[in-house]
Write an enzyme that holds these catalytic residues in place. Structure first.
Site, PDB file in Angstrom:
ATOM      1  N   ARG A  51       0.849  -1.190   0.000  1.00  0.00           N
ATOM      2  CA  ARG A  51       0.000   0.000   0.000  1.00  0.00           C
ATOM      3  C   ARG A  51       0.881   1.234   0.000  1.00  0.00           C
ATOM      4  NH1 ARG A  51       1.939   1.768   3.891  1.00  0.00           N
ATOM      5  NH2 ARG A  51       0.873   3.743   3.636  1.00  0.00           N
ATOM      6  N   ALA A  53       1.239   5.287  -1.972  1.00  0.00           N
ATOM      7  CA  ALA A  53       1.233   5.735  -3.359  1.00  0.00           C
ATOM      8  C   ALA A  53       2.300   5.080  -4.252  1.00  0.00           C
ATOM      9  CB  ALA A  53       1.392   7.257  -3.379  1.00  0.00           C
ATOM     10  N   GLN A 193      -2.299   3.026   9.998  1.00  0.00           N
ATOM     11  CA  GLN A 193      -0.993   3.025   9.325  1.00  0.00           C
ATOM     12  C   GLN A 193       0.040   3.846  10.102  1.00  0.00           C
ATOM     13  OE1 GLN A 193      -3.907   3.506   7.742  1.00  0.00           O
ATOM     14  NE2 GLN A 193      -3.853   2.855   5.618  1.00  0.00           N
ATOM     15  N   ASP A 234      -1.854  10.869  -2.371  1.00  0.00           N
ATOM     16  CA  ASP A 234      -2.255   9.736  -3.203  1.00  0.00           C
ATOM     17  C   ASP A 234      -2.589  10.172  -4.617  1.00  0.00           C
ATOM     18  OD1 ASP A 234      -2.470   7.235  -1.310  1.00  0.00           O
ATOM     19  OD2 ASP A 234      -3.046   9.014  -0.197  1.00  0.00           O
TER      20      ASP A 234
HETATM   21  O1  MRU Z   1      -4.661   3.479   1.956  1.00  0.00           O
HETATM   22  P1  MRU Z   1      -3.178   3.568   1.899  1.00  0.00           P
HETATM   23  O2  MRU Z   1      -2.469   3.099   3.123  1.00  0.00           O
HETATM   24  O3  MRU Z   1      -2.619   2.995   0.624  1.00  0.00           O
HETATM   25  O4  MRU Z   1      -3.009   5.119   1.821  1.00  0.00           O
HETATM   26  C1  MRU Z   1      -1.936   5.729   1.305  1.00  0.00           C
HETATM   27  C2  MRU Z   1      -1.238   6.408   2.380  1.00  0.00           C
HETATM   28  O5  MRU Z   1      -0.455   5.778   3.050  1.00  0.00           O
HETATM   29  C3  MRU Z   1      -1.415   7.807   2.651  1.00  0.00           C
HETATM   30  O6  MRU Z   1      -2.526   8.416   2.206  1.00  0.00           O
HETATM   31  C4  MRU Z   1      -0.140   8.501   2.347  1.00  0.00           C
HETATM   32  O7  MRU Z   1      -0.048   9.639   3.075  1.00  0.00           O
HETATM   33  C5  MRU Z   1      -0.020   8.808   0.879  1.00  0.00           C
HETATM   34  S1  MRU Z   1       1.433   8.483   0.178  1.00  0.00           S
HETATM   35  C6  MRU Z   1       2.075   7.156   0.706  1.00  0.00           C
END
Ligand code: MRU
Length: 347
Positions: A51, A53, A193, A234
């Site tokens: 998981r 970005a 997370q 994201d």
């Molecule tokens: O749902 P996820 O864990 O894939 O979400 C992404 C994230 O970890 C965050 O939104 C993050 O700040 C974005 S970039 C890694």
């Protein structure tokens, strides 16, 4: 990233398999998952074994490469088109995932050797993601002063990218170059997370930190306990609006009220120029069970899933929100710090 003295990337490809750190087991167990087919990799993306970005982009690129390896000679491109759609249906908000599927597809489509080109293209995406994250660390480190207390939300560290991370990359560099820093890690419900992954990463680097409940940040800002905020992204719209983990928007609004610099750290591969403004970014809605139940380990080290809400209540689980560009002090990219206040701000 070093785990128990050994260097790892978050996700990598070897022969025809995609390997990834199984993030649902962290911080309690460290295991590597092997996906032998593109469908297994797509399932791992959907179930969030991998998981974040950049890591999603790398995994999706490798899944495409697997599809090219698996495609039958007859109906080759029909198979690839279907596989691309299946990979893209896993996580709708993360721009890097679409960036990767499209790049591998385009590169291979124009090539003499589509299979070899797809594998090469996917590996380039992984390597670029790691290098972009490293550079983001260098640009972001310039913003961090000795003694800073930095708030971050969710996990935009090593685990969320191929290596280094984005929001945490400047923090690692600041610490390694001798700055005295402290990190507040939002727990980031419902999947935690921040509490599970960011705190684990910071602990591995011996960076002083504390986990706080998601609703504590405004209180800390009001009391002068936060000098700066850095979060990931994201998807970034062409006008600089940013989709990030749910809860980011309220941190940004509070930061403006209390006059605290609020930075996004993201590679330019997260910018979606086809999306004119944040309102058009698709927001993933996840299973309400993520809110109603929590998983953890008991005193015997066994994983347990328990109900933590009123038994007959329903839940609503939007995974991301959109922070308007006007709340953002700057976007730390691999090309430098960009301010989305004029046309072509991302160049
Ligand atoms: O749902 P996820 O864990 O894939 O979400 C992404 C994230 O970890 C965050 O939104 C993050 O700040 C974005 S970039 C890694």
């Amino acid at each position: 990233m070093k785990v128990n003295g050994k260097n790892y990337r978050t996700v990598w490809m070897n022969n025809n398999s995609v390997f990834m750190i199984e993030q649902n087991l962290l911080p309690f167990q460290f295991e590597i998952f092997e996906a032998k087919t593109y469908l297994q990799t797509a399932k791992a993306i959907k179930e969030m074994l991998v998981r974040g970005a950049g890591a999603l982009g790398t995994a999706a690129g490798f899944a495409m490469a697997q599809a090219f390896l698996q495609a039958p000679k007859t109906k080759f491109w029909k198979f690839i088109q279907k596989a691309k759609k299946e990979i893209e249906a896993t996580r709708p908000t993360a721009q890097n995932l679409f960036y990767a599927t499209n790049k591998v597809f385009q590169d291979a489509k124009e090539a003499q050797d589509p299979v070899g080109t797809a594998i090469k293209s996917a590996q380039e995406i992984a390597d670029k993601d790691a290098e972009d994250s490293r550079r983001i660390g260098e640009f972001g480190n310039d913003l961090i002063k000795n003694g800073y207390r930095i708030l971050t939300h969710c996990n935009a560290g090593w685990l969320a990218f191929t290596d280094f991370g984005t929001a945490l990359s400047p923090i690692y560099l600041a610490h390694r170059t001798g700055k005295k820093i402290f990190v507040w890690a939002d727990e980031t419900r419902p999947r935690s997370q921040g509490a599970r992954l960011t705190a684990w990463e910071l602990g591995n680097e011996n960076i002083p930190h504390k986990i706080i409940p998601d609703n504590a940040a405004a209180h800390l800002m009001q009391n002068g306990e936060i000098d700066m905020i850095i979060v990931g992204a994201d998807r970034i719209a062409a006008n600089g609006d940013v989709a990030n983990k749910i809860g980011t928007l309220e941190k940004a609004i509070c930061a403006q009220v209390f006059d605290i610099p609020f930075y996004i750290a993201a590679p330019t591969s997260t910018i979606d120029l086809a999306c004119s403004r944040g309102k058009n970014i698709p927001i993933e809605e996840r299973d309400p069970e993520e809110i109603l139940f929590q998983t953890g380990i008991d005193e015997l080290g066994k994983e347990q899933k328990i109900l933590v809400c009123s038994p007959n209540s329903e839940a609503y689980n939007p995974a991301f929100d959109v922070t308007p560009a006007k709340f953002i002090s700057g976007i730390i990219t691999e090309k430098g710090i960009k301010i989305p206040d004029k046309e072509n701000w991302y160049e």
